[in-house]
Design a protein around this motif. Structure first.
Motif, PDB file in Angstrom:
ATOM      1  N   LEU A   1       0.579  -1.282  -0.015  1.00  0.00           N
ATOM      2  CA  LEU A   1       0.315   0.392   0.077  1.00  0.00           C
ATOM      3  C   LEU A   1       1.217   1.248   0.031  1.00  0.00           C
ATOM      4  O   LEU A   1       0.614   2.168  -0.581  1.00  0.00           O
ATOM      5  CB  LEU A   1      -1.007   0.076   1.254  1.00  0.00           C
ATOM      6  CG  LEU A   1      -2.016   0.887   1.490  1.00  0.00           C
ATOM      7  CD1 LEU A   1      -3.392   1.500   0.318  1.00  0.00           C
ATOM      8  CD2 LEU A   1      -2.666   0.824   2.816  1.00  0.00           C
ATOM      9  N   HIS A   2       1.818   1.431   0.784  1.00  0.00           N
ATOM     10  CA  HIS A   2       2.871   2.102   0.988  1.00  0.00           C
ATOM     11  C   HIS A   2       3.263   2.572  -0.584  1.00  0.00           C
ATOM     12  O   HIS A   2       3.613   4.618  -0.867  1.00  0.00           O
ATOM     13  CB  HIS A   2       4.037   2.277   1.876  1.00  0.00           C
ATOM     14  CG  HIS A   2       4.598   3.155   2.138  1.00  0.00           C
ATOM     15  ND1 HIS A   2       4.380   5.089   2.949  1.00  0.00           N
ATOM     16  CD2 HIS A   2       6.421   3.422   1.953  1.00  0.00           C
ATOM     17  CE1 HIS A   2       4.764   4.989   2.772  1.00  0.00           C
ATOM     18  NE2 HIS A   2       6.612   4.997   2.238  1.00  0.00           N
ATOM     19  N   SER A   3       3.959   1.252  -1.192  1.00  0.00           N
ATOM     20  CA  SER A   3       5.033   1.826  -2.493  1.00  0.00           C
ATOM     21  C   SER A   3       3.379   2.317  -3.364  1.00  0.00           C
ATOM     22  O   SER A   3       4.524   2.991  -4.626  1.00  0.00           O
ATOM     23  CB  SER A   3       5.326   0.223  -2.970  1.00  0.00           C
ATOM     24  OG  SER A   3       4.184  -0.500  -3.562  1.00  0.00           O
ATOM     25  N   PHE A   4       2.127   2.451  -3.489  1.00  0.00           N
ATOM     26  CA  PHE A   4       1.040   2.784  -4.125  1.00  0.00           C
ATOM     27  C   PHE A   4       0.396   4.060  -3.809  1.00  0.00           C
ATOM     28  O   PHE A   4       0.184   4.777  -4.174  1.00  0.00           O
ATOM     29  CB  PHE A   4       0.176   1.894  -4.573  1.00  0.00           C
ATOM     30  CG  PHE A   4       0.375   0.736  -5.215  1.00  0.00           C
ATOM     31  CD1 PHE A   4      -0.040   1.022  -6.979  1.00  0.00           C
ATOM     32  CD2 PHE A   4       0.968  -0.637  -4.591  1.00  0.00           C
ATOM     33  CE1 PHE A   4       0.227  -0.290  -7.896  1.00  0.00           C
ATOM     34  CE2 PHE A   4       1.045  -1.745  -5.708  1.00  0.00           C
ATOM     35  CZ  PHE A   4       1.039  -1.363  -7.006  1.00  0.00           C
ATOM     36  N   GLY A   5       1.231   4.375  -2.655  1.00  0.00           N
ATOM     37  CA  GLY A   5       1.115   5.956  -2.313  1.00  0.00           C
ATOM     38  C   GLY A   5      -0.444   6.056  -1.625  1.00  0.00           C
ATOM     39  O   GLY A   5      -0.526   6.622  -1.006  1.00  0.00           O
ATOM     40  N   GLY A   6      -0.705   4.682  -1.196  1.00  0.00           N
ATOM     41  CA  GLY A   6      -1.696   4.645  -0.187  1.00  0.00           C
ATOM     42  C   GLY A   6      -1.610   5.075   1.563  1.00  0.00           C
ATOM     43  O   GLY A   6      -0.715   5.458   2.033  1.00  0.00           O
ATOM     44  N   SER A   7      -2.685   5.284   2.050  1.00  0.00           N
ATOM     45  CA  SER A   7      -2.833   5.174   3.886  1.00  0.00           C
ATOM     46  C   SER A   7      -3.257   3.790   4.490  1.00  0.00           C
ATOM     47  O   SER A   7      -4.330   3.169   3.952  1.00  0.00           O
ATOM     48  CB  SER A   7      -4.070   6.179   3.721  1.00  0.00           C
ATOM     49  OG  SER A   7      -4.366   6.257   5.199  1.00  0.00           O
ATOM     50  N   ILE A   8      -2.920   3.290   5.192  1.00  0.00           N
ATOM     51  CA  ILE A   8      -3.073   2.701   6.423  1.00  0.00           C
ATOM     52  C   ILE A   8      -4.770   2.644   7.053  1.00  0.00           C
ATOM     53  O   ILE A   8      -5.249   1.252   7.466  1.00  0.00           O
ATOM     54  CB  ILE A   8      -2.056   1.977   7.525  1.00  0.00           C
ATOM     55  CG1 ILE A   8      -2.135   3.009   8.187  1.00  0.00           C
ATOM     56  CG2 ILE A   8      -0.673   1.970   6.619  1.00  0.00           C
ATOM     57  CD1 ILE A   8      -1.538   2.397   9.563  1.00  0.00           C
ATOM     58  N   SER A   9      -5.175   3.724   6.727  1.00  0.00           N
ATOM     59  CA  SER A   9      -6.987   3.782   7.827  1.00  0.00           C
ATOM     60  C   SER A   9      -7.297   5.149   6.640  1.00  0.00           C
ATOM     61  O   SER A   9      -6.838   6.107   6.411  1.00  0.00           O
ATOM     62  CB  SER A   9      -6.854   4.397   9.111  1.00  0.00           C
ATOM     63  OG  SER A   9      -7.829   4.636   9.257  1.00  0.00           O
ATOM     64  N   ALA A  10      -8.312   4.552   5.951  1.00  0.00           N
ATOM     65  CA  ALA A  10      -9.588   5.584   5.427  1.00  0.00           C
ATOM     66  C   ALA A  10     -10.113   5.856   6.121  1.00  0.00           C
ATOM     67  O   ALA A  10     -10.353   7.120   6.054  1.00  0.00           O
ATOM     68  CB  ALA A  10     -10.190   4.924   4.190  1.00  0.00           C
ATOM     69  N   GLU A  11     -11.345   5.175   7.008  1.00  0.00           N
ATOM     70  CA  GLU A  11     -12.181   5.448   8.073  1.00  0.00           C
ATOM     71  C   GLU A  11     -12.131   5.032   8.674  1.00  0.00           C
ATOM     72  O   GLU A  11     -13.621   5.968   9.826  1.00  0.00           O
ATOM     73  CB  GLU A  11     -12.894   5.790   6.662  1.00  0.00           C
ATOM     74  CG  GLU A  11     -13.873   4.223   7.023  1.00  0.00           C
ATOM     75  CD  GLU A  11     -15.445   4.043   5.609  1.00  0.00           C
ATOM     76  OE1 GLU A  11     -16.034   4.589   5.599  1.00  0.00           O
ATOM     77  OE2 GLU A  11     -16.028   2.763   5.300  1.00  0.00           O
ATOM     78  N   HIS A  12     -11.292   4.870   9.666  1.00  0.00           N
ATOM     79  CA  HIS A  12     -12.006   3.801  11.177  1.00  0.00           C
ATOM     80  C   HIS A  12     -11.107   4.382  11.953  1.00  0.00           C
ATOM     81  O   HIS A  12     -11.539   3.942  13.238  1.00  0.00           O
ATOM     82  CB  HIS A  12     -11.715   2.240  10.715  1.00  0.00           C
ATOM     83  CG  HIS A  12     -12.880   2.037  10.492  1.00  0.00           C
ATOM     84  ND1 HIS A  12     -12.626   0.079   9.482  1.00  0.00           N
ATOM     85  CD2 HIS A  12     -13.650   1.698   9.265  1.00  0.00           C
ATOM     86  CE1 HIS A  12     -13.218  -0.268   8.894  1.00  0.00           C
ATOM     87  NE2 HIS A  12     -14.053   0.260   8.425  1.00  0.00           N
TER      88      HIS A  12
END
Length: 499
Positions: free
Chosen positions: A447-458
């Motif tokens: 996820l980090h390599s794709f520029g994502g976040s480990i928490s979206a809404e929780h």
């Protein structure tokens, strides 16, 4: 000197200060993963009482754990096991203070259930669009404290975007109130947005002024079978081009997620879906309202399908229901012609639409029936979702052959619930205990390599507090710690959560 417990009982009365078995339900989280203990659970009825409680706890050096409906999924409102903290349940503060039609706002107390807020707005002729499966029990204060998302973020934004003002009790027991409902107010730092999403670590939200919207005159829902995640992303782009702001929801569901619903909620008809061991019966087609009206109280299931993914789309129109339906049907016809969809069906009436949504909202419940699983609430740039899923699915299967992917989520805003279920025949609890940490590491690194976040809404809560530093900017974390130190120097406001 009287003890803190006695002082709180004198302040609120013994009936609103819960201990022992009465307090136990407030000390375990919804997923049953975190269980703590508390000195007591208090149930204030006013902002002034909340302020008095926080002042007394601050003077005694006792931690305060704010709690709304206790529906969180990361242990953020569950006390530690030491039994010394005070849980402040906001559920007794359920007042609708004001609906200002001219300003298109409503002011409500933090303990109002989200569904109560929705209903109060509807009775006044307005729409409050925040919506999620737990809306009958989650509270608006908790929604704001976690910056909740839900199913209509695509059109209306997260809880943060729906809030114009807050009333907050600080860690020192002071009351900051700005419930004026101003849409423009550049008089210094934006304190409202500091408390929204802070997970109760900076103060306790006691009331909020919320945005209202005109109720749509027409609303139409469709269920679409998709050949791939990339097709879902492309369909989303096409829907945005053709529907614009009328597109209010775009939910993605994997085949295995729906198979769990079929297994555990057999009474729910799932459109265009048969369990994987059954053969499809017909080629792709778009079900028209005329074809569906023969069974007006059932969800259309005219073509069993083997699609790996499905989407639930909703179009809300300011003109009329037929106008919304036509726009949605035109979109789906184009999607079929372009190969973005292998099949599609449009709900013929409100009951069919409601059942479609019930299927979607039953996925987490069906998953819970299978036992513990490795859950991920992640966010990605929409353009990266398909490649992330393809590569990460493959990596998980290579490392843990047979794992089952329970993928679903609000893909219209880049949010995916990317959950990993144990292989068939392996005890879910044992698999979780043995492999959760390694699975999280693999998923989060990808996820980090794709520029994502480990928490979206929780949120972060207890569940991801130790993980956050690996994937978040050190500068950002340093700034957050400085804010925490400035507003809660004695670390009594929901300590050991988030940071």
């Amino acid at each position: 000197m009287p003890t803190l417990l006695t002082t709180l009982q004198n302040l609120l009365g013994t009936a609103r200060v819960l201990t022992g078995a009465d307090a136990a339900p407030y000390c375990i989280d919804q997923r049953k993963r975190y269980q703590g203990a508390a000195l007591c659970v208090v149930r204030p009825r006013s902002t002034e009482e909340v302020a008095d409680i926080v002042r007394l706890c601050a003077q005694a050096g006792v931690a305060v754990v704010p709690q709304g409906g206790n529906t969180g999924l990361v242990g953020g409102a569950t006390p530690d096991a030491d039994g010394r903290s005070v849980v402040v349940s906001m559920q007794a503060m359920r007042g609708i203070r004001q609906i200002d039609a001219a300003n298109q706002t409503m002011t409500v107390e933090a303990g109002c259930a989200l569904q109560q807020v929705q209903q109060a707005a509807a009775q006044a002729g307005w729409l409050f669009p925040l919506s999620m499966a737990s809306q009958g029990s989650c509270t608006i204060g908790g929604n704001l404290a976690t910056n909740a998302g839900g199913t209509q973020v695509l059109r209306y934004g997260n809880a943060r975007e729906l809030c114009l003002g807050l009333e907050v009790v600080t860690a020192q027991g002071e009351i900051w109130s700005d419930l004026r409902g101003l849409r423009k107010n550049n008089t210094g730092y934006d304190l409202r947005n500091l408390f929204v999403g802070s997970e109760g670590t900076l103060g306790i939200i006691t009331a909020a002024t919320l945005k209202l919207y005109p109720q749509p005159r027409g609303c139409c829902t469709a269920w679409v079978a998709l050949p791939s995640v990339q097709a879902a992303v492309d369909l989303l782009g096409l829907a945005r081009q053709q529907l614009g702001a009328a597109l209010t929801a775009f939910e993605l569901m994997g085949q295995h997620a729906l198979a769990l619903v079929a297994e555990h909620f057999a009474q729910l008809p799932i459109p265009l879906f048969n369990p994987p061991n059954q053969a499809p019966h017909a080629p792709a087609t778009l079900a028209t309202p005329a074809e569906l009206n023969h069974a007006p109280n059932q969800v259309p299931n005219h073509v069993p399908n083997h699609a790996p993914y499905y989407a639930l789309l909703e179009c809300a129109d300011s003109h009329s229901e037929p106008h919304a339906r036509q726009a949605l049907e035109d979109l789906l016809q184009a999607a079929l012609e372009q190969g973005l969809a292998s099949d599609a069906a449009v709900a013929a009436n409100a009951r069919q639409s409601s059942t479609m949504w019930q299927v979607r909202e039953s996925i987490p419940l069906a998953q819970a029936q299978c036992g513990l699983n490795v859950k991920h609430d992640i966010a990605l740039p929409i353009s990266a979702i398909a490649q992330f899923v393809q590569e990460t699915d493959a990596a998980l299967q290579q490392t843990w052959p047979g794992v089952r992917m329970v993928n679903f989520g609000h893909v219209g805003d880049g949010n995916l619930h990317y959950n990993v279920q144990a292989p068939a025949g392996i005890a879910p609890g044992a698999f979780l205990a043995a492999h959760e940490s390694a699975i999280n590491r693999l998923v989060f690194d990808a996820l980090h390599s794709f520029g994502g976040s480990i928490s979206a809404e929780h949120g972060i809560g207890q569940h991801k507090r130790q993980t956050l530093p690996r994937y978040h900017s050190p500068v950002a974390l340093g700034l957050m710690r400085q804010i925490k130190q400035a507003l809660d120097p004695h670390n009594t406001m929901n300590p050991n959560r988030l940071l």
